[in-house]
Design a protein around this motif. Structure first.
Motif, PDB file in Angstrom:
ATOM      1  N   ARG A 259     -26.439 -25.640 -38.110  1.00 26.58           N
ATOM      2  CA  ARG A 259     -27.550 -25.790 -36.840  1.00 26.58           C
ATOM      3  C   ARG A 259     -27.644 -26.953 -35.784  1.00 26.58           C
ATOM      4  O   ARG A 259     -27.442 -28.126 -36.628  1.00 26.58           O
ATOM      5  CB  ARG A 259     -28.824 -25.274 -37.200  1.00 26.58           C
ATOM      6  CG  ARG A 259     -28.787 -23.753 -37.543  1.00 26.58           C
ATOM      7  CD  ARG A 259     -30.312 -23.240 -37.738  1.00 26.58           C
ATOM      8  NE  ARG A 259     -30.152 -21.853 -38.359  1.00 26.58           N
ATOM      9  CZ  ARG A 259     -30.317 -20.550 -37.435  1.00 26.58           C
ATOM     10  NH1 ARG A 259     -30.380 -20.933 -36.266  1.00 26.58           N
ATOM     11  NH2 ARG A 259     -30.111 -19.417 -38.075  1.00 26.58           N
ATOM     12  N   HIS A 260     -27.648 -27.034 -34.776  1.00 20.88           N
ATOM     13  CA  HIS A 260     -27.824 -28.020 -33.745  1.00 20.88           C
ATOM     14  C   HIS A 260     -28.808 -27.917 -33.136  1.00 20.88           C
ATOM     15  O   HIS A 260     -29.228 -26.826 -32.641  1.00 20.88           O
ATOM     16  CB  HIS A 260     -26.446 -28.257 -33.149  1.00 20.88           C
ATOM     17  CG  HIS A 260     -26.258 -29.407 -32.331  1.00 20.88           C
ATOM     18  ND1 HIS A 260     -27.066 -29.843 -31.191  1.00 20.88           N
ATOM     19  CD2 HIS A 260     -25.828 -30.968 -32.598  1.00 20.88           C
ATOM     20  CE1 HIS A 260     -26.966 -30.839 -30.410  1.00 20.88           C
ATOM     21  NE2 HIS A 260     -26.131 -31.703 -31.492  1.00 20.88           N
ATOM     22  N   PRO A 261     -29.633 -28.765 -32.245  1.00 18.13           N
ATOM     23  CA  PRO A 261     -30.808 -28.457 -31.468  1.00 18.13           C
ATOM     24  C   PRO A 261     -30.280 -27.971 -30.272  1.00 18.13           C
ATOM     25  O   PRO A 261     -31.222 -27.026 -29.638  1.00 18.13           O
ATOM     26  CB  PRO A 261     -31.197 -29.934 -31.112  1.00 18.13           C
ATOM     27  CG  PRO A 261     -30.738 -30.991 -32.328  1.00 18.13           C
ATOM     28  CD  PRO A 261     -29.583 -30.374 -32.833  1.00 18.13           C
ATOM     29  N   LEU A 262     -28.754 -27.741 -29.938  1.00 15.42           N
ATOM     30  CA  LEU A 262     -28.492 -27.321 -28.654  1.00 15.42           C
ATOM     31  C   LEU A 262     -27.719 -25.715 -29.136  1.00 15.42           C
ATOM     32  O   LEU A 262     -27.489 -25.216 -28.213  1.00 15.42           O
ATOM     33  CB  LEU A 262     -27.268 -28.038 -27.934  1.00 15.42           C
ATOM     34  CG  LEU A 262     -28.071 -29.278 -27.387  1.00 15.42           C
ATOM     35  CD1 LEU A 262     -26.920 -30.225 -26.598  1.00 15.42           C
ATOM     36  CD2 LEU A 262     -29.155 -29.028 -26.278  1.00 15.42           C
TER      37      LEU A 262
ATOM     38  N   ARG B  70     -23.075 -26.241 -34.249  1.00 15.25           N
ATOM     39  CA  ARG B  70     -22.235 -27.533 -34.267  1.00 15.25           C
ATOM     40  C   ARG B  70     -21.192 -27.267 -35.503  1.00 15.25           C
ATOM     41  O   ARG B  70     -21.601 -26.862 -36.600  1.00 15.25           O
ATOM     42  CB  ARG B  70     -23.071 -28.793 -34.534  1.00 15.25           C
ATOM     43  CG  ARG B  70     -21.736 -29.839 -34.558  1.00 15.25           C
ATOM     44  CD  ARG B  70     -22.304 -31.471 -34.927  1.00 15.25           C
ATOM     45  NE  ARG B  70     -21.375 -32.388 -34.727  1.00 15.25           N
ATOM     46  CZ  ARG B  70     -20.746 -32.975 -35.712  1.00 15.25           C
ATOM     47  NH1 ARG B  70     -20.756 -32.286 -36.844  1.00 15.25           N
ATOM     48  NH2 ARG B  70     -19.855 -33.907 -35.419  1.00 15.25           N
TER      49      ARG B  70
ATOM     50  N   THR C  49     -26.210 -16.839 -36.939  1.00 15.30           N
ATOM     51  CA  THR C  49     -27.327 -17.805 -36.179  1.00 15.30           C
ATOM     52  C   THR C  49     -27.857 -17.321 -35.062  1.00 15.30           C
ATOM     53  O   THR C  49     -28.943 -17.840 -34.571  1.00 15.30           O
ATOM     54  CB  THR C  49     -26.755 -19.171 -36.020  1.00 15.30           C
ATOM     55  OG1 THR C  49     -25.491 -19.247 -35.162  1.00 15.30           O
ATOM     56  CG2 THR C  49     -26.198 -19.749 -37.315  1.00 15.30           C
TER      57      THR C  49
ATOM     58  N   ALA D 152     -26.894 -18.250 -32.028  1.00 19.04           N
ATOM     59  CA  ALA D 152     -26.863 -19.426 -31.201  1.00 19.04           C
ATOM     60  C   ALA D 152     -25.932 -19.032 -29.945  1.00 19.04           C
ATOM     61  O   ALA D 152     -25.106 -18.165 -29.886  1.00 19.04           O
ATOM     62  CB  ALA D 152     -26.081 -20.788 -32.083  1.00 19.04           C
TER      63      ALA D 152
ATOM     64  N   ASN E 248     -25.233 -21.644 -27.591  1.00 21.80           N
ATOM     65  CA  ASN E 248     -24.277 -22.803 -27.394  1.00 21.80           C
ATOM     66  C   ASN E 248     -23.249 -23.152 -28.534  1.00 21.80           C
ATOM     67  O   ASN E 248     -24.103 -23.102 -29.867  1.00 21.80           O
ATOM     68  CB  ASN E 248     -25.078 -23.792 -27.079  1.00 21.80           C
ATOM     69  CG  ASN E 248     -25.913 -23.789 -25.664  1.00 21.80           C
ATOM     70  OD1 ASN E 248     -25.094 -23.170 -24.619  1.00 21.80           O
ATOM     71  ND2 ASN E 248     -27.047 -23.995 -25.516  1.00 21.80           N
TER      72      ASN E 248
ATOM     73  N   GLU F 115     -22.422 -32.590 -25.250  1.00 21.99           N
ATOM     74  CA  GLU F 115     -23.839 -32.256 -25.216  1.00 21.99           C
ATOM     75  C   GLU F 115     -24.576 -32.450 -24.017  1.00 21.99           C
ATOM     76  O   GLU F 115     -25.158 -31.708 -23.658  1.00 21.99           O
ATOM     77  CB  GLU F 115     -24.484 -33.326 -26.264  1.00 21.99           C
ATOM     78  CG  GLU F 115     -24.096 -33.203 -27.775  1.00 21.99           C
ATOM     79  CD  GLU F 115     -24.869 -34.069 -28.842  1.00 21.99           C
ATOM     80  OE1 GLU F 115     -25.122 -35.202 -28.129  1.00 21.99           O
ATOM     81  OE2 GLU F 115     -24.822 -33.997 -29.889  1.00 21.99           O
TER      82      GLU F 115
ATOM     83  N   CYS G  29     -26.580 -29.457 -22.016  1.00 24.85           N
ATOM     84  CA  CYS G  29     -28.073 -29.628 -21.868  1.00 24.85           C
ATOM     85  C   CYS G  29     -28.004 -29.165 -20.383  1.00 24.85           C
ATOM     86  O   CYS G  29     -29.294 -28.600 -20.024  1.00 24.85           O
ATOM     87  CB  CYS G  29     -28.275 -31.073 -21.851  1.00 24.85           C
ATOM     88  SG  CYS G  29     -28.834 -31.458 -23.547  1.00 24.85           S
TER      89      CYS G  29
END
Length: 127
Positions: A16-19, A22, A48, A50, A52, A121, A125
């Motif tokens: 997991r990645h804040p965005l 990954r 996940t 996700a 992104n 990134e 964003c």
């Protein structure tokens, strides 16, 4: 005579990645390895949820051909990537990956190719 194992030709690390998600891939650049890591990515994305993806692609060797990229994009149709913003990072240079970006975008994917993870990134964003 000692038996030597052939070195593993593909490594996939997903986190997991804040965005979003990954994924870091390393190993030998082949069509089969590329199909394998995209298959793994689709499974990680389903698990996940996700939206992104940062893909750090450090495969080494001869780049896939234009026709192989087209084949890959066509085979991935309907696998869920259409709902994901994809930042494909090739830190060793973009090589023939532009074909993949063009074919992916023509197929309805929101995908870009970068040589730096920081640029990827920043793009994510801006989503």
């Amino acid at each position: 005579m000692d038996m030597m194992e052939e070195p593993q030709s593909l490594w996939i690390d997903a986190a997991r990645h804040p965005l979003g998600l990954r994924v870091h891939v390393r190993g030998k650049e082949t069509f089969d390895n590329t199909m394998a890591y995209w298959g793994a990515i689709t499974r990680y994305l389903r698990l996940t949820g996700a939206r992104n993806l940062i893909l750090l692609d450090e495969l080494a060797g001869d780049a896939l051909t234009e026709s192989e990229w087209l084949d890959l994009v066509l085979k991935m149709a309907g696998m869920g990537l259409e709902q994901v913003r994809i930042a494909h990072v090739k830190p060793n240079g973009r090589s023939e990956i532009e074909y993949c970006e063009l074919y992916a975008r023509n197929a309805g994917y929101d995908a870009r190719v970068f040589t730096s993870e920081q640029d990827a990134e920043r793009w994510l964003c801006g989503a």
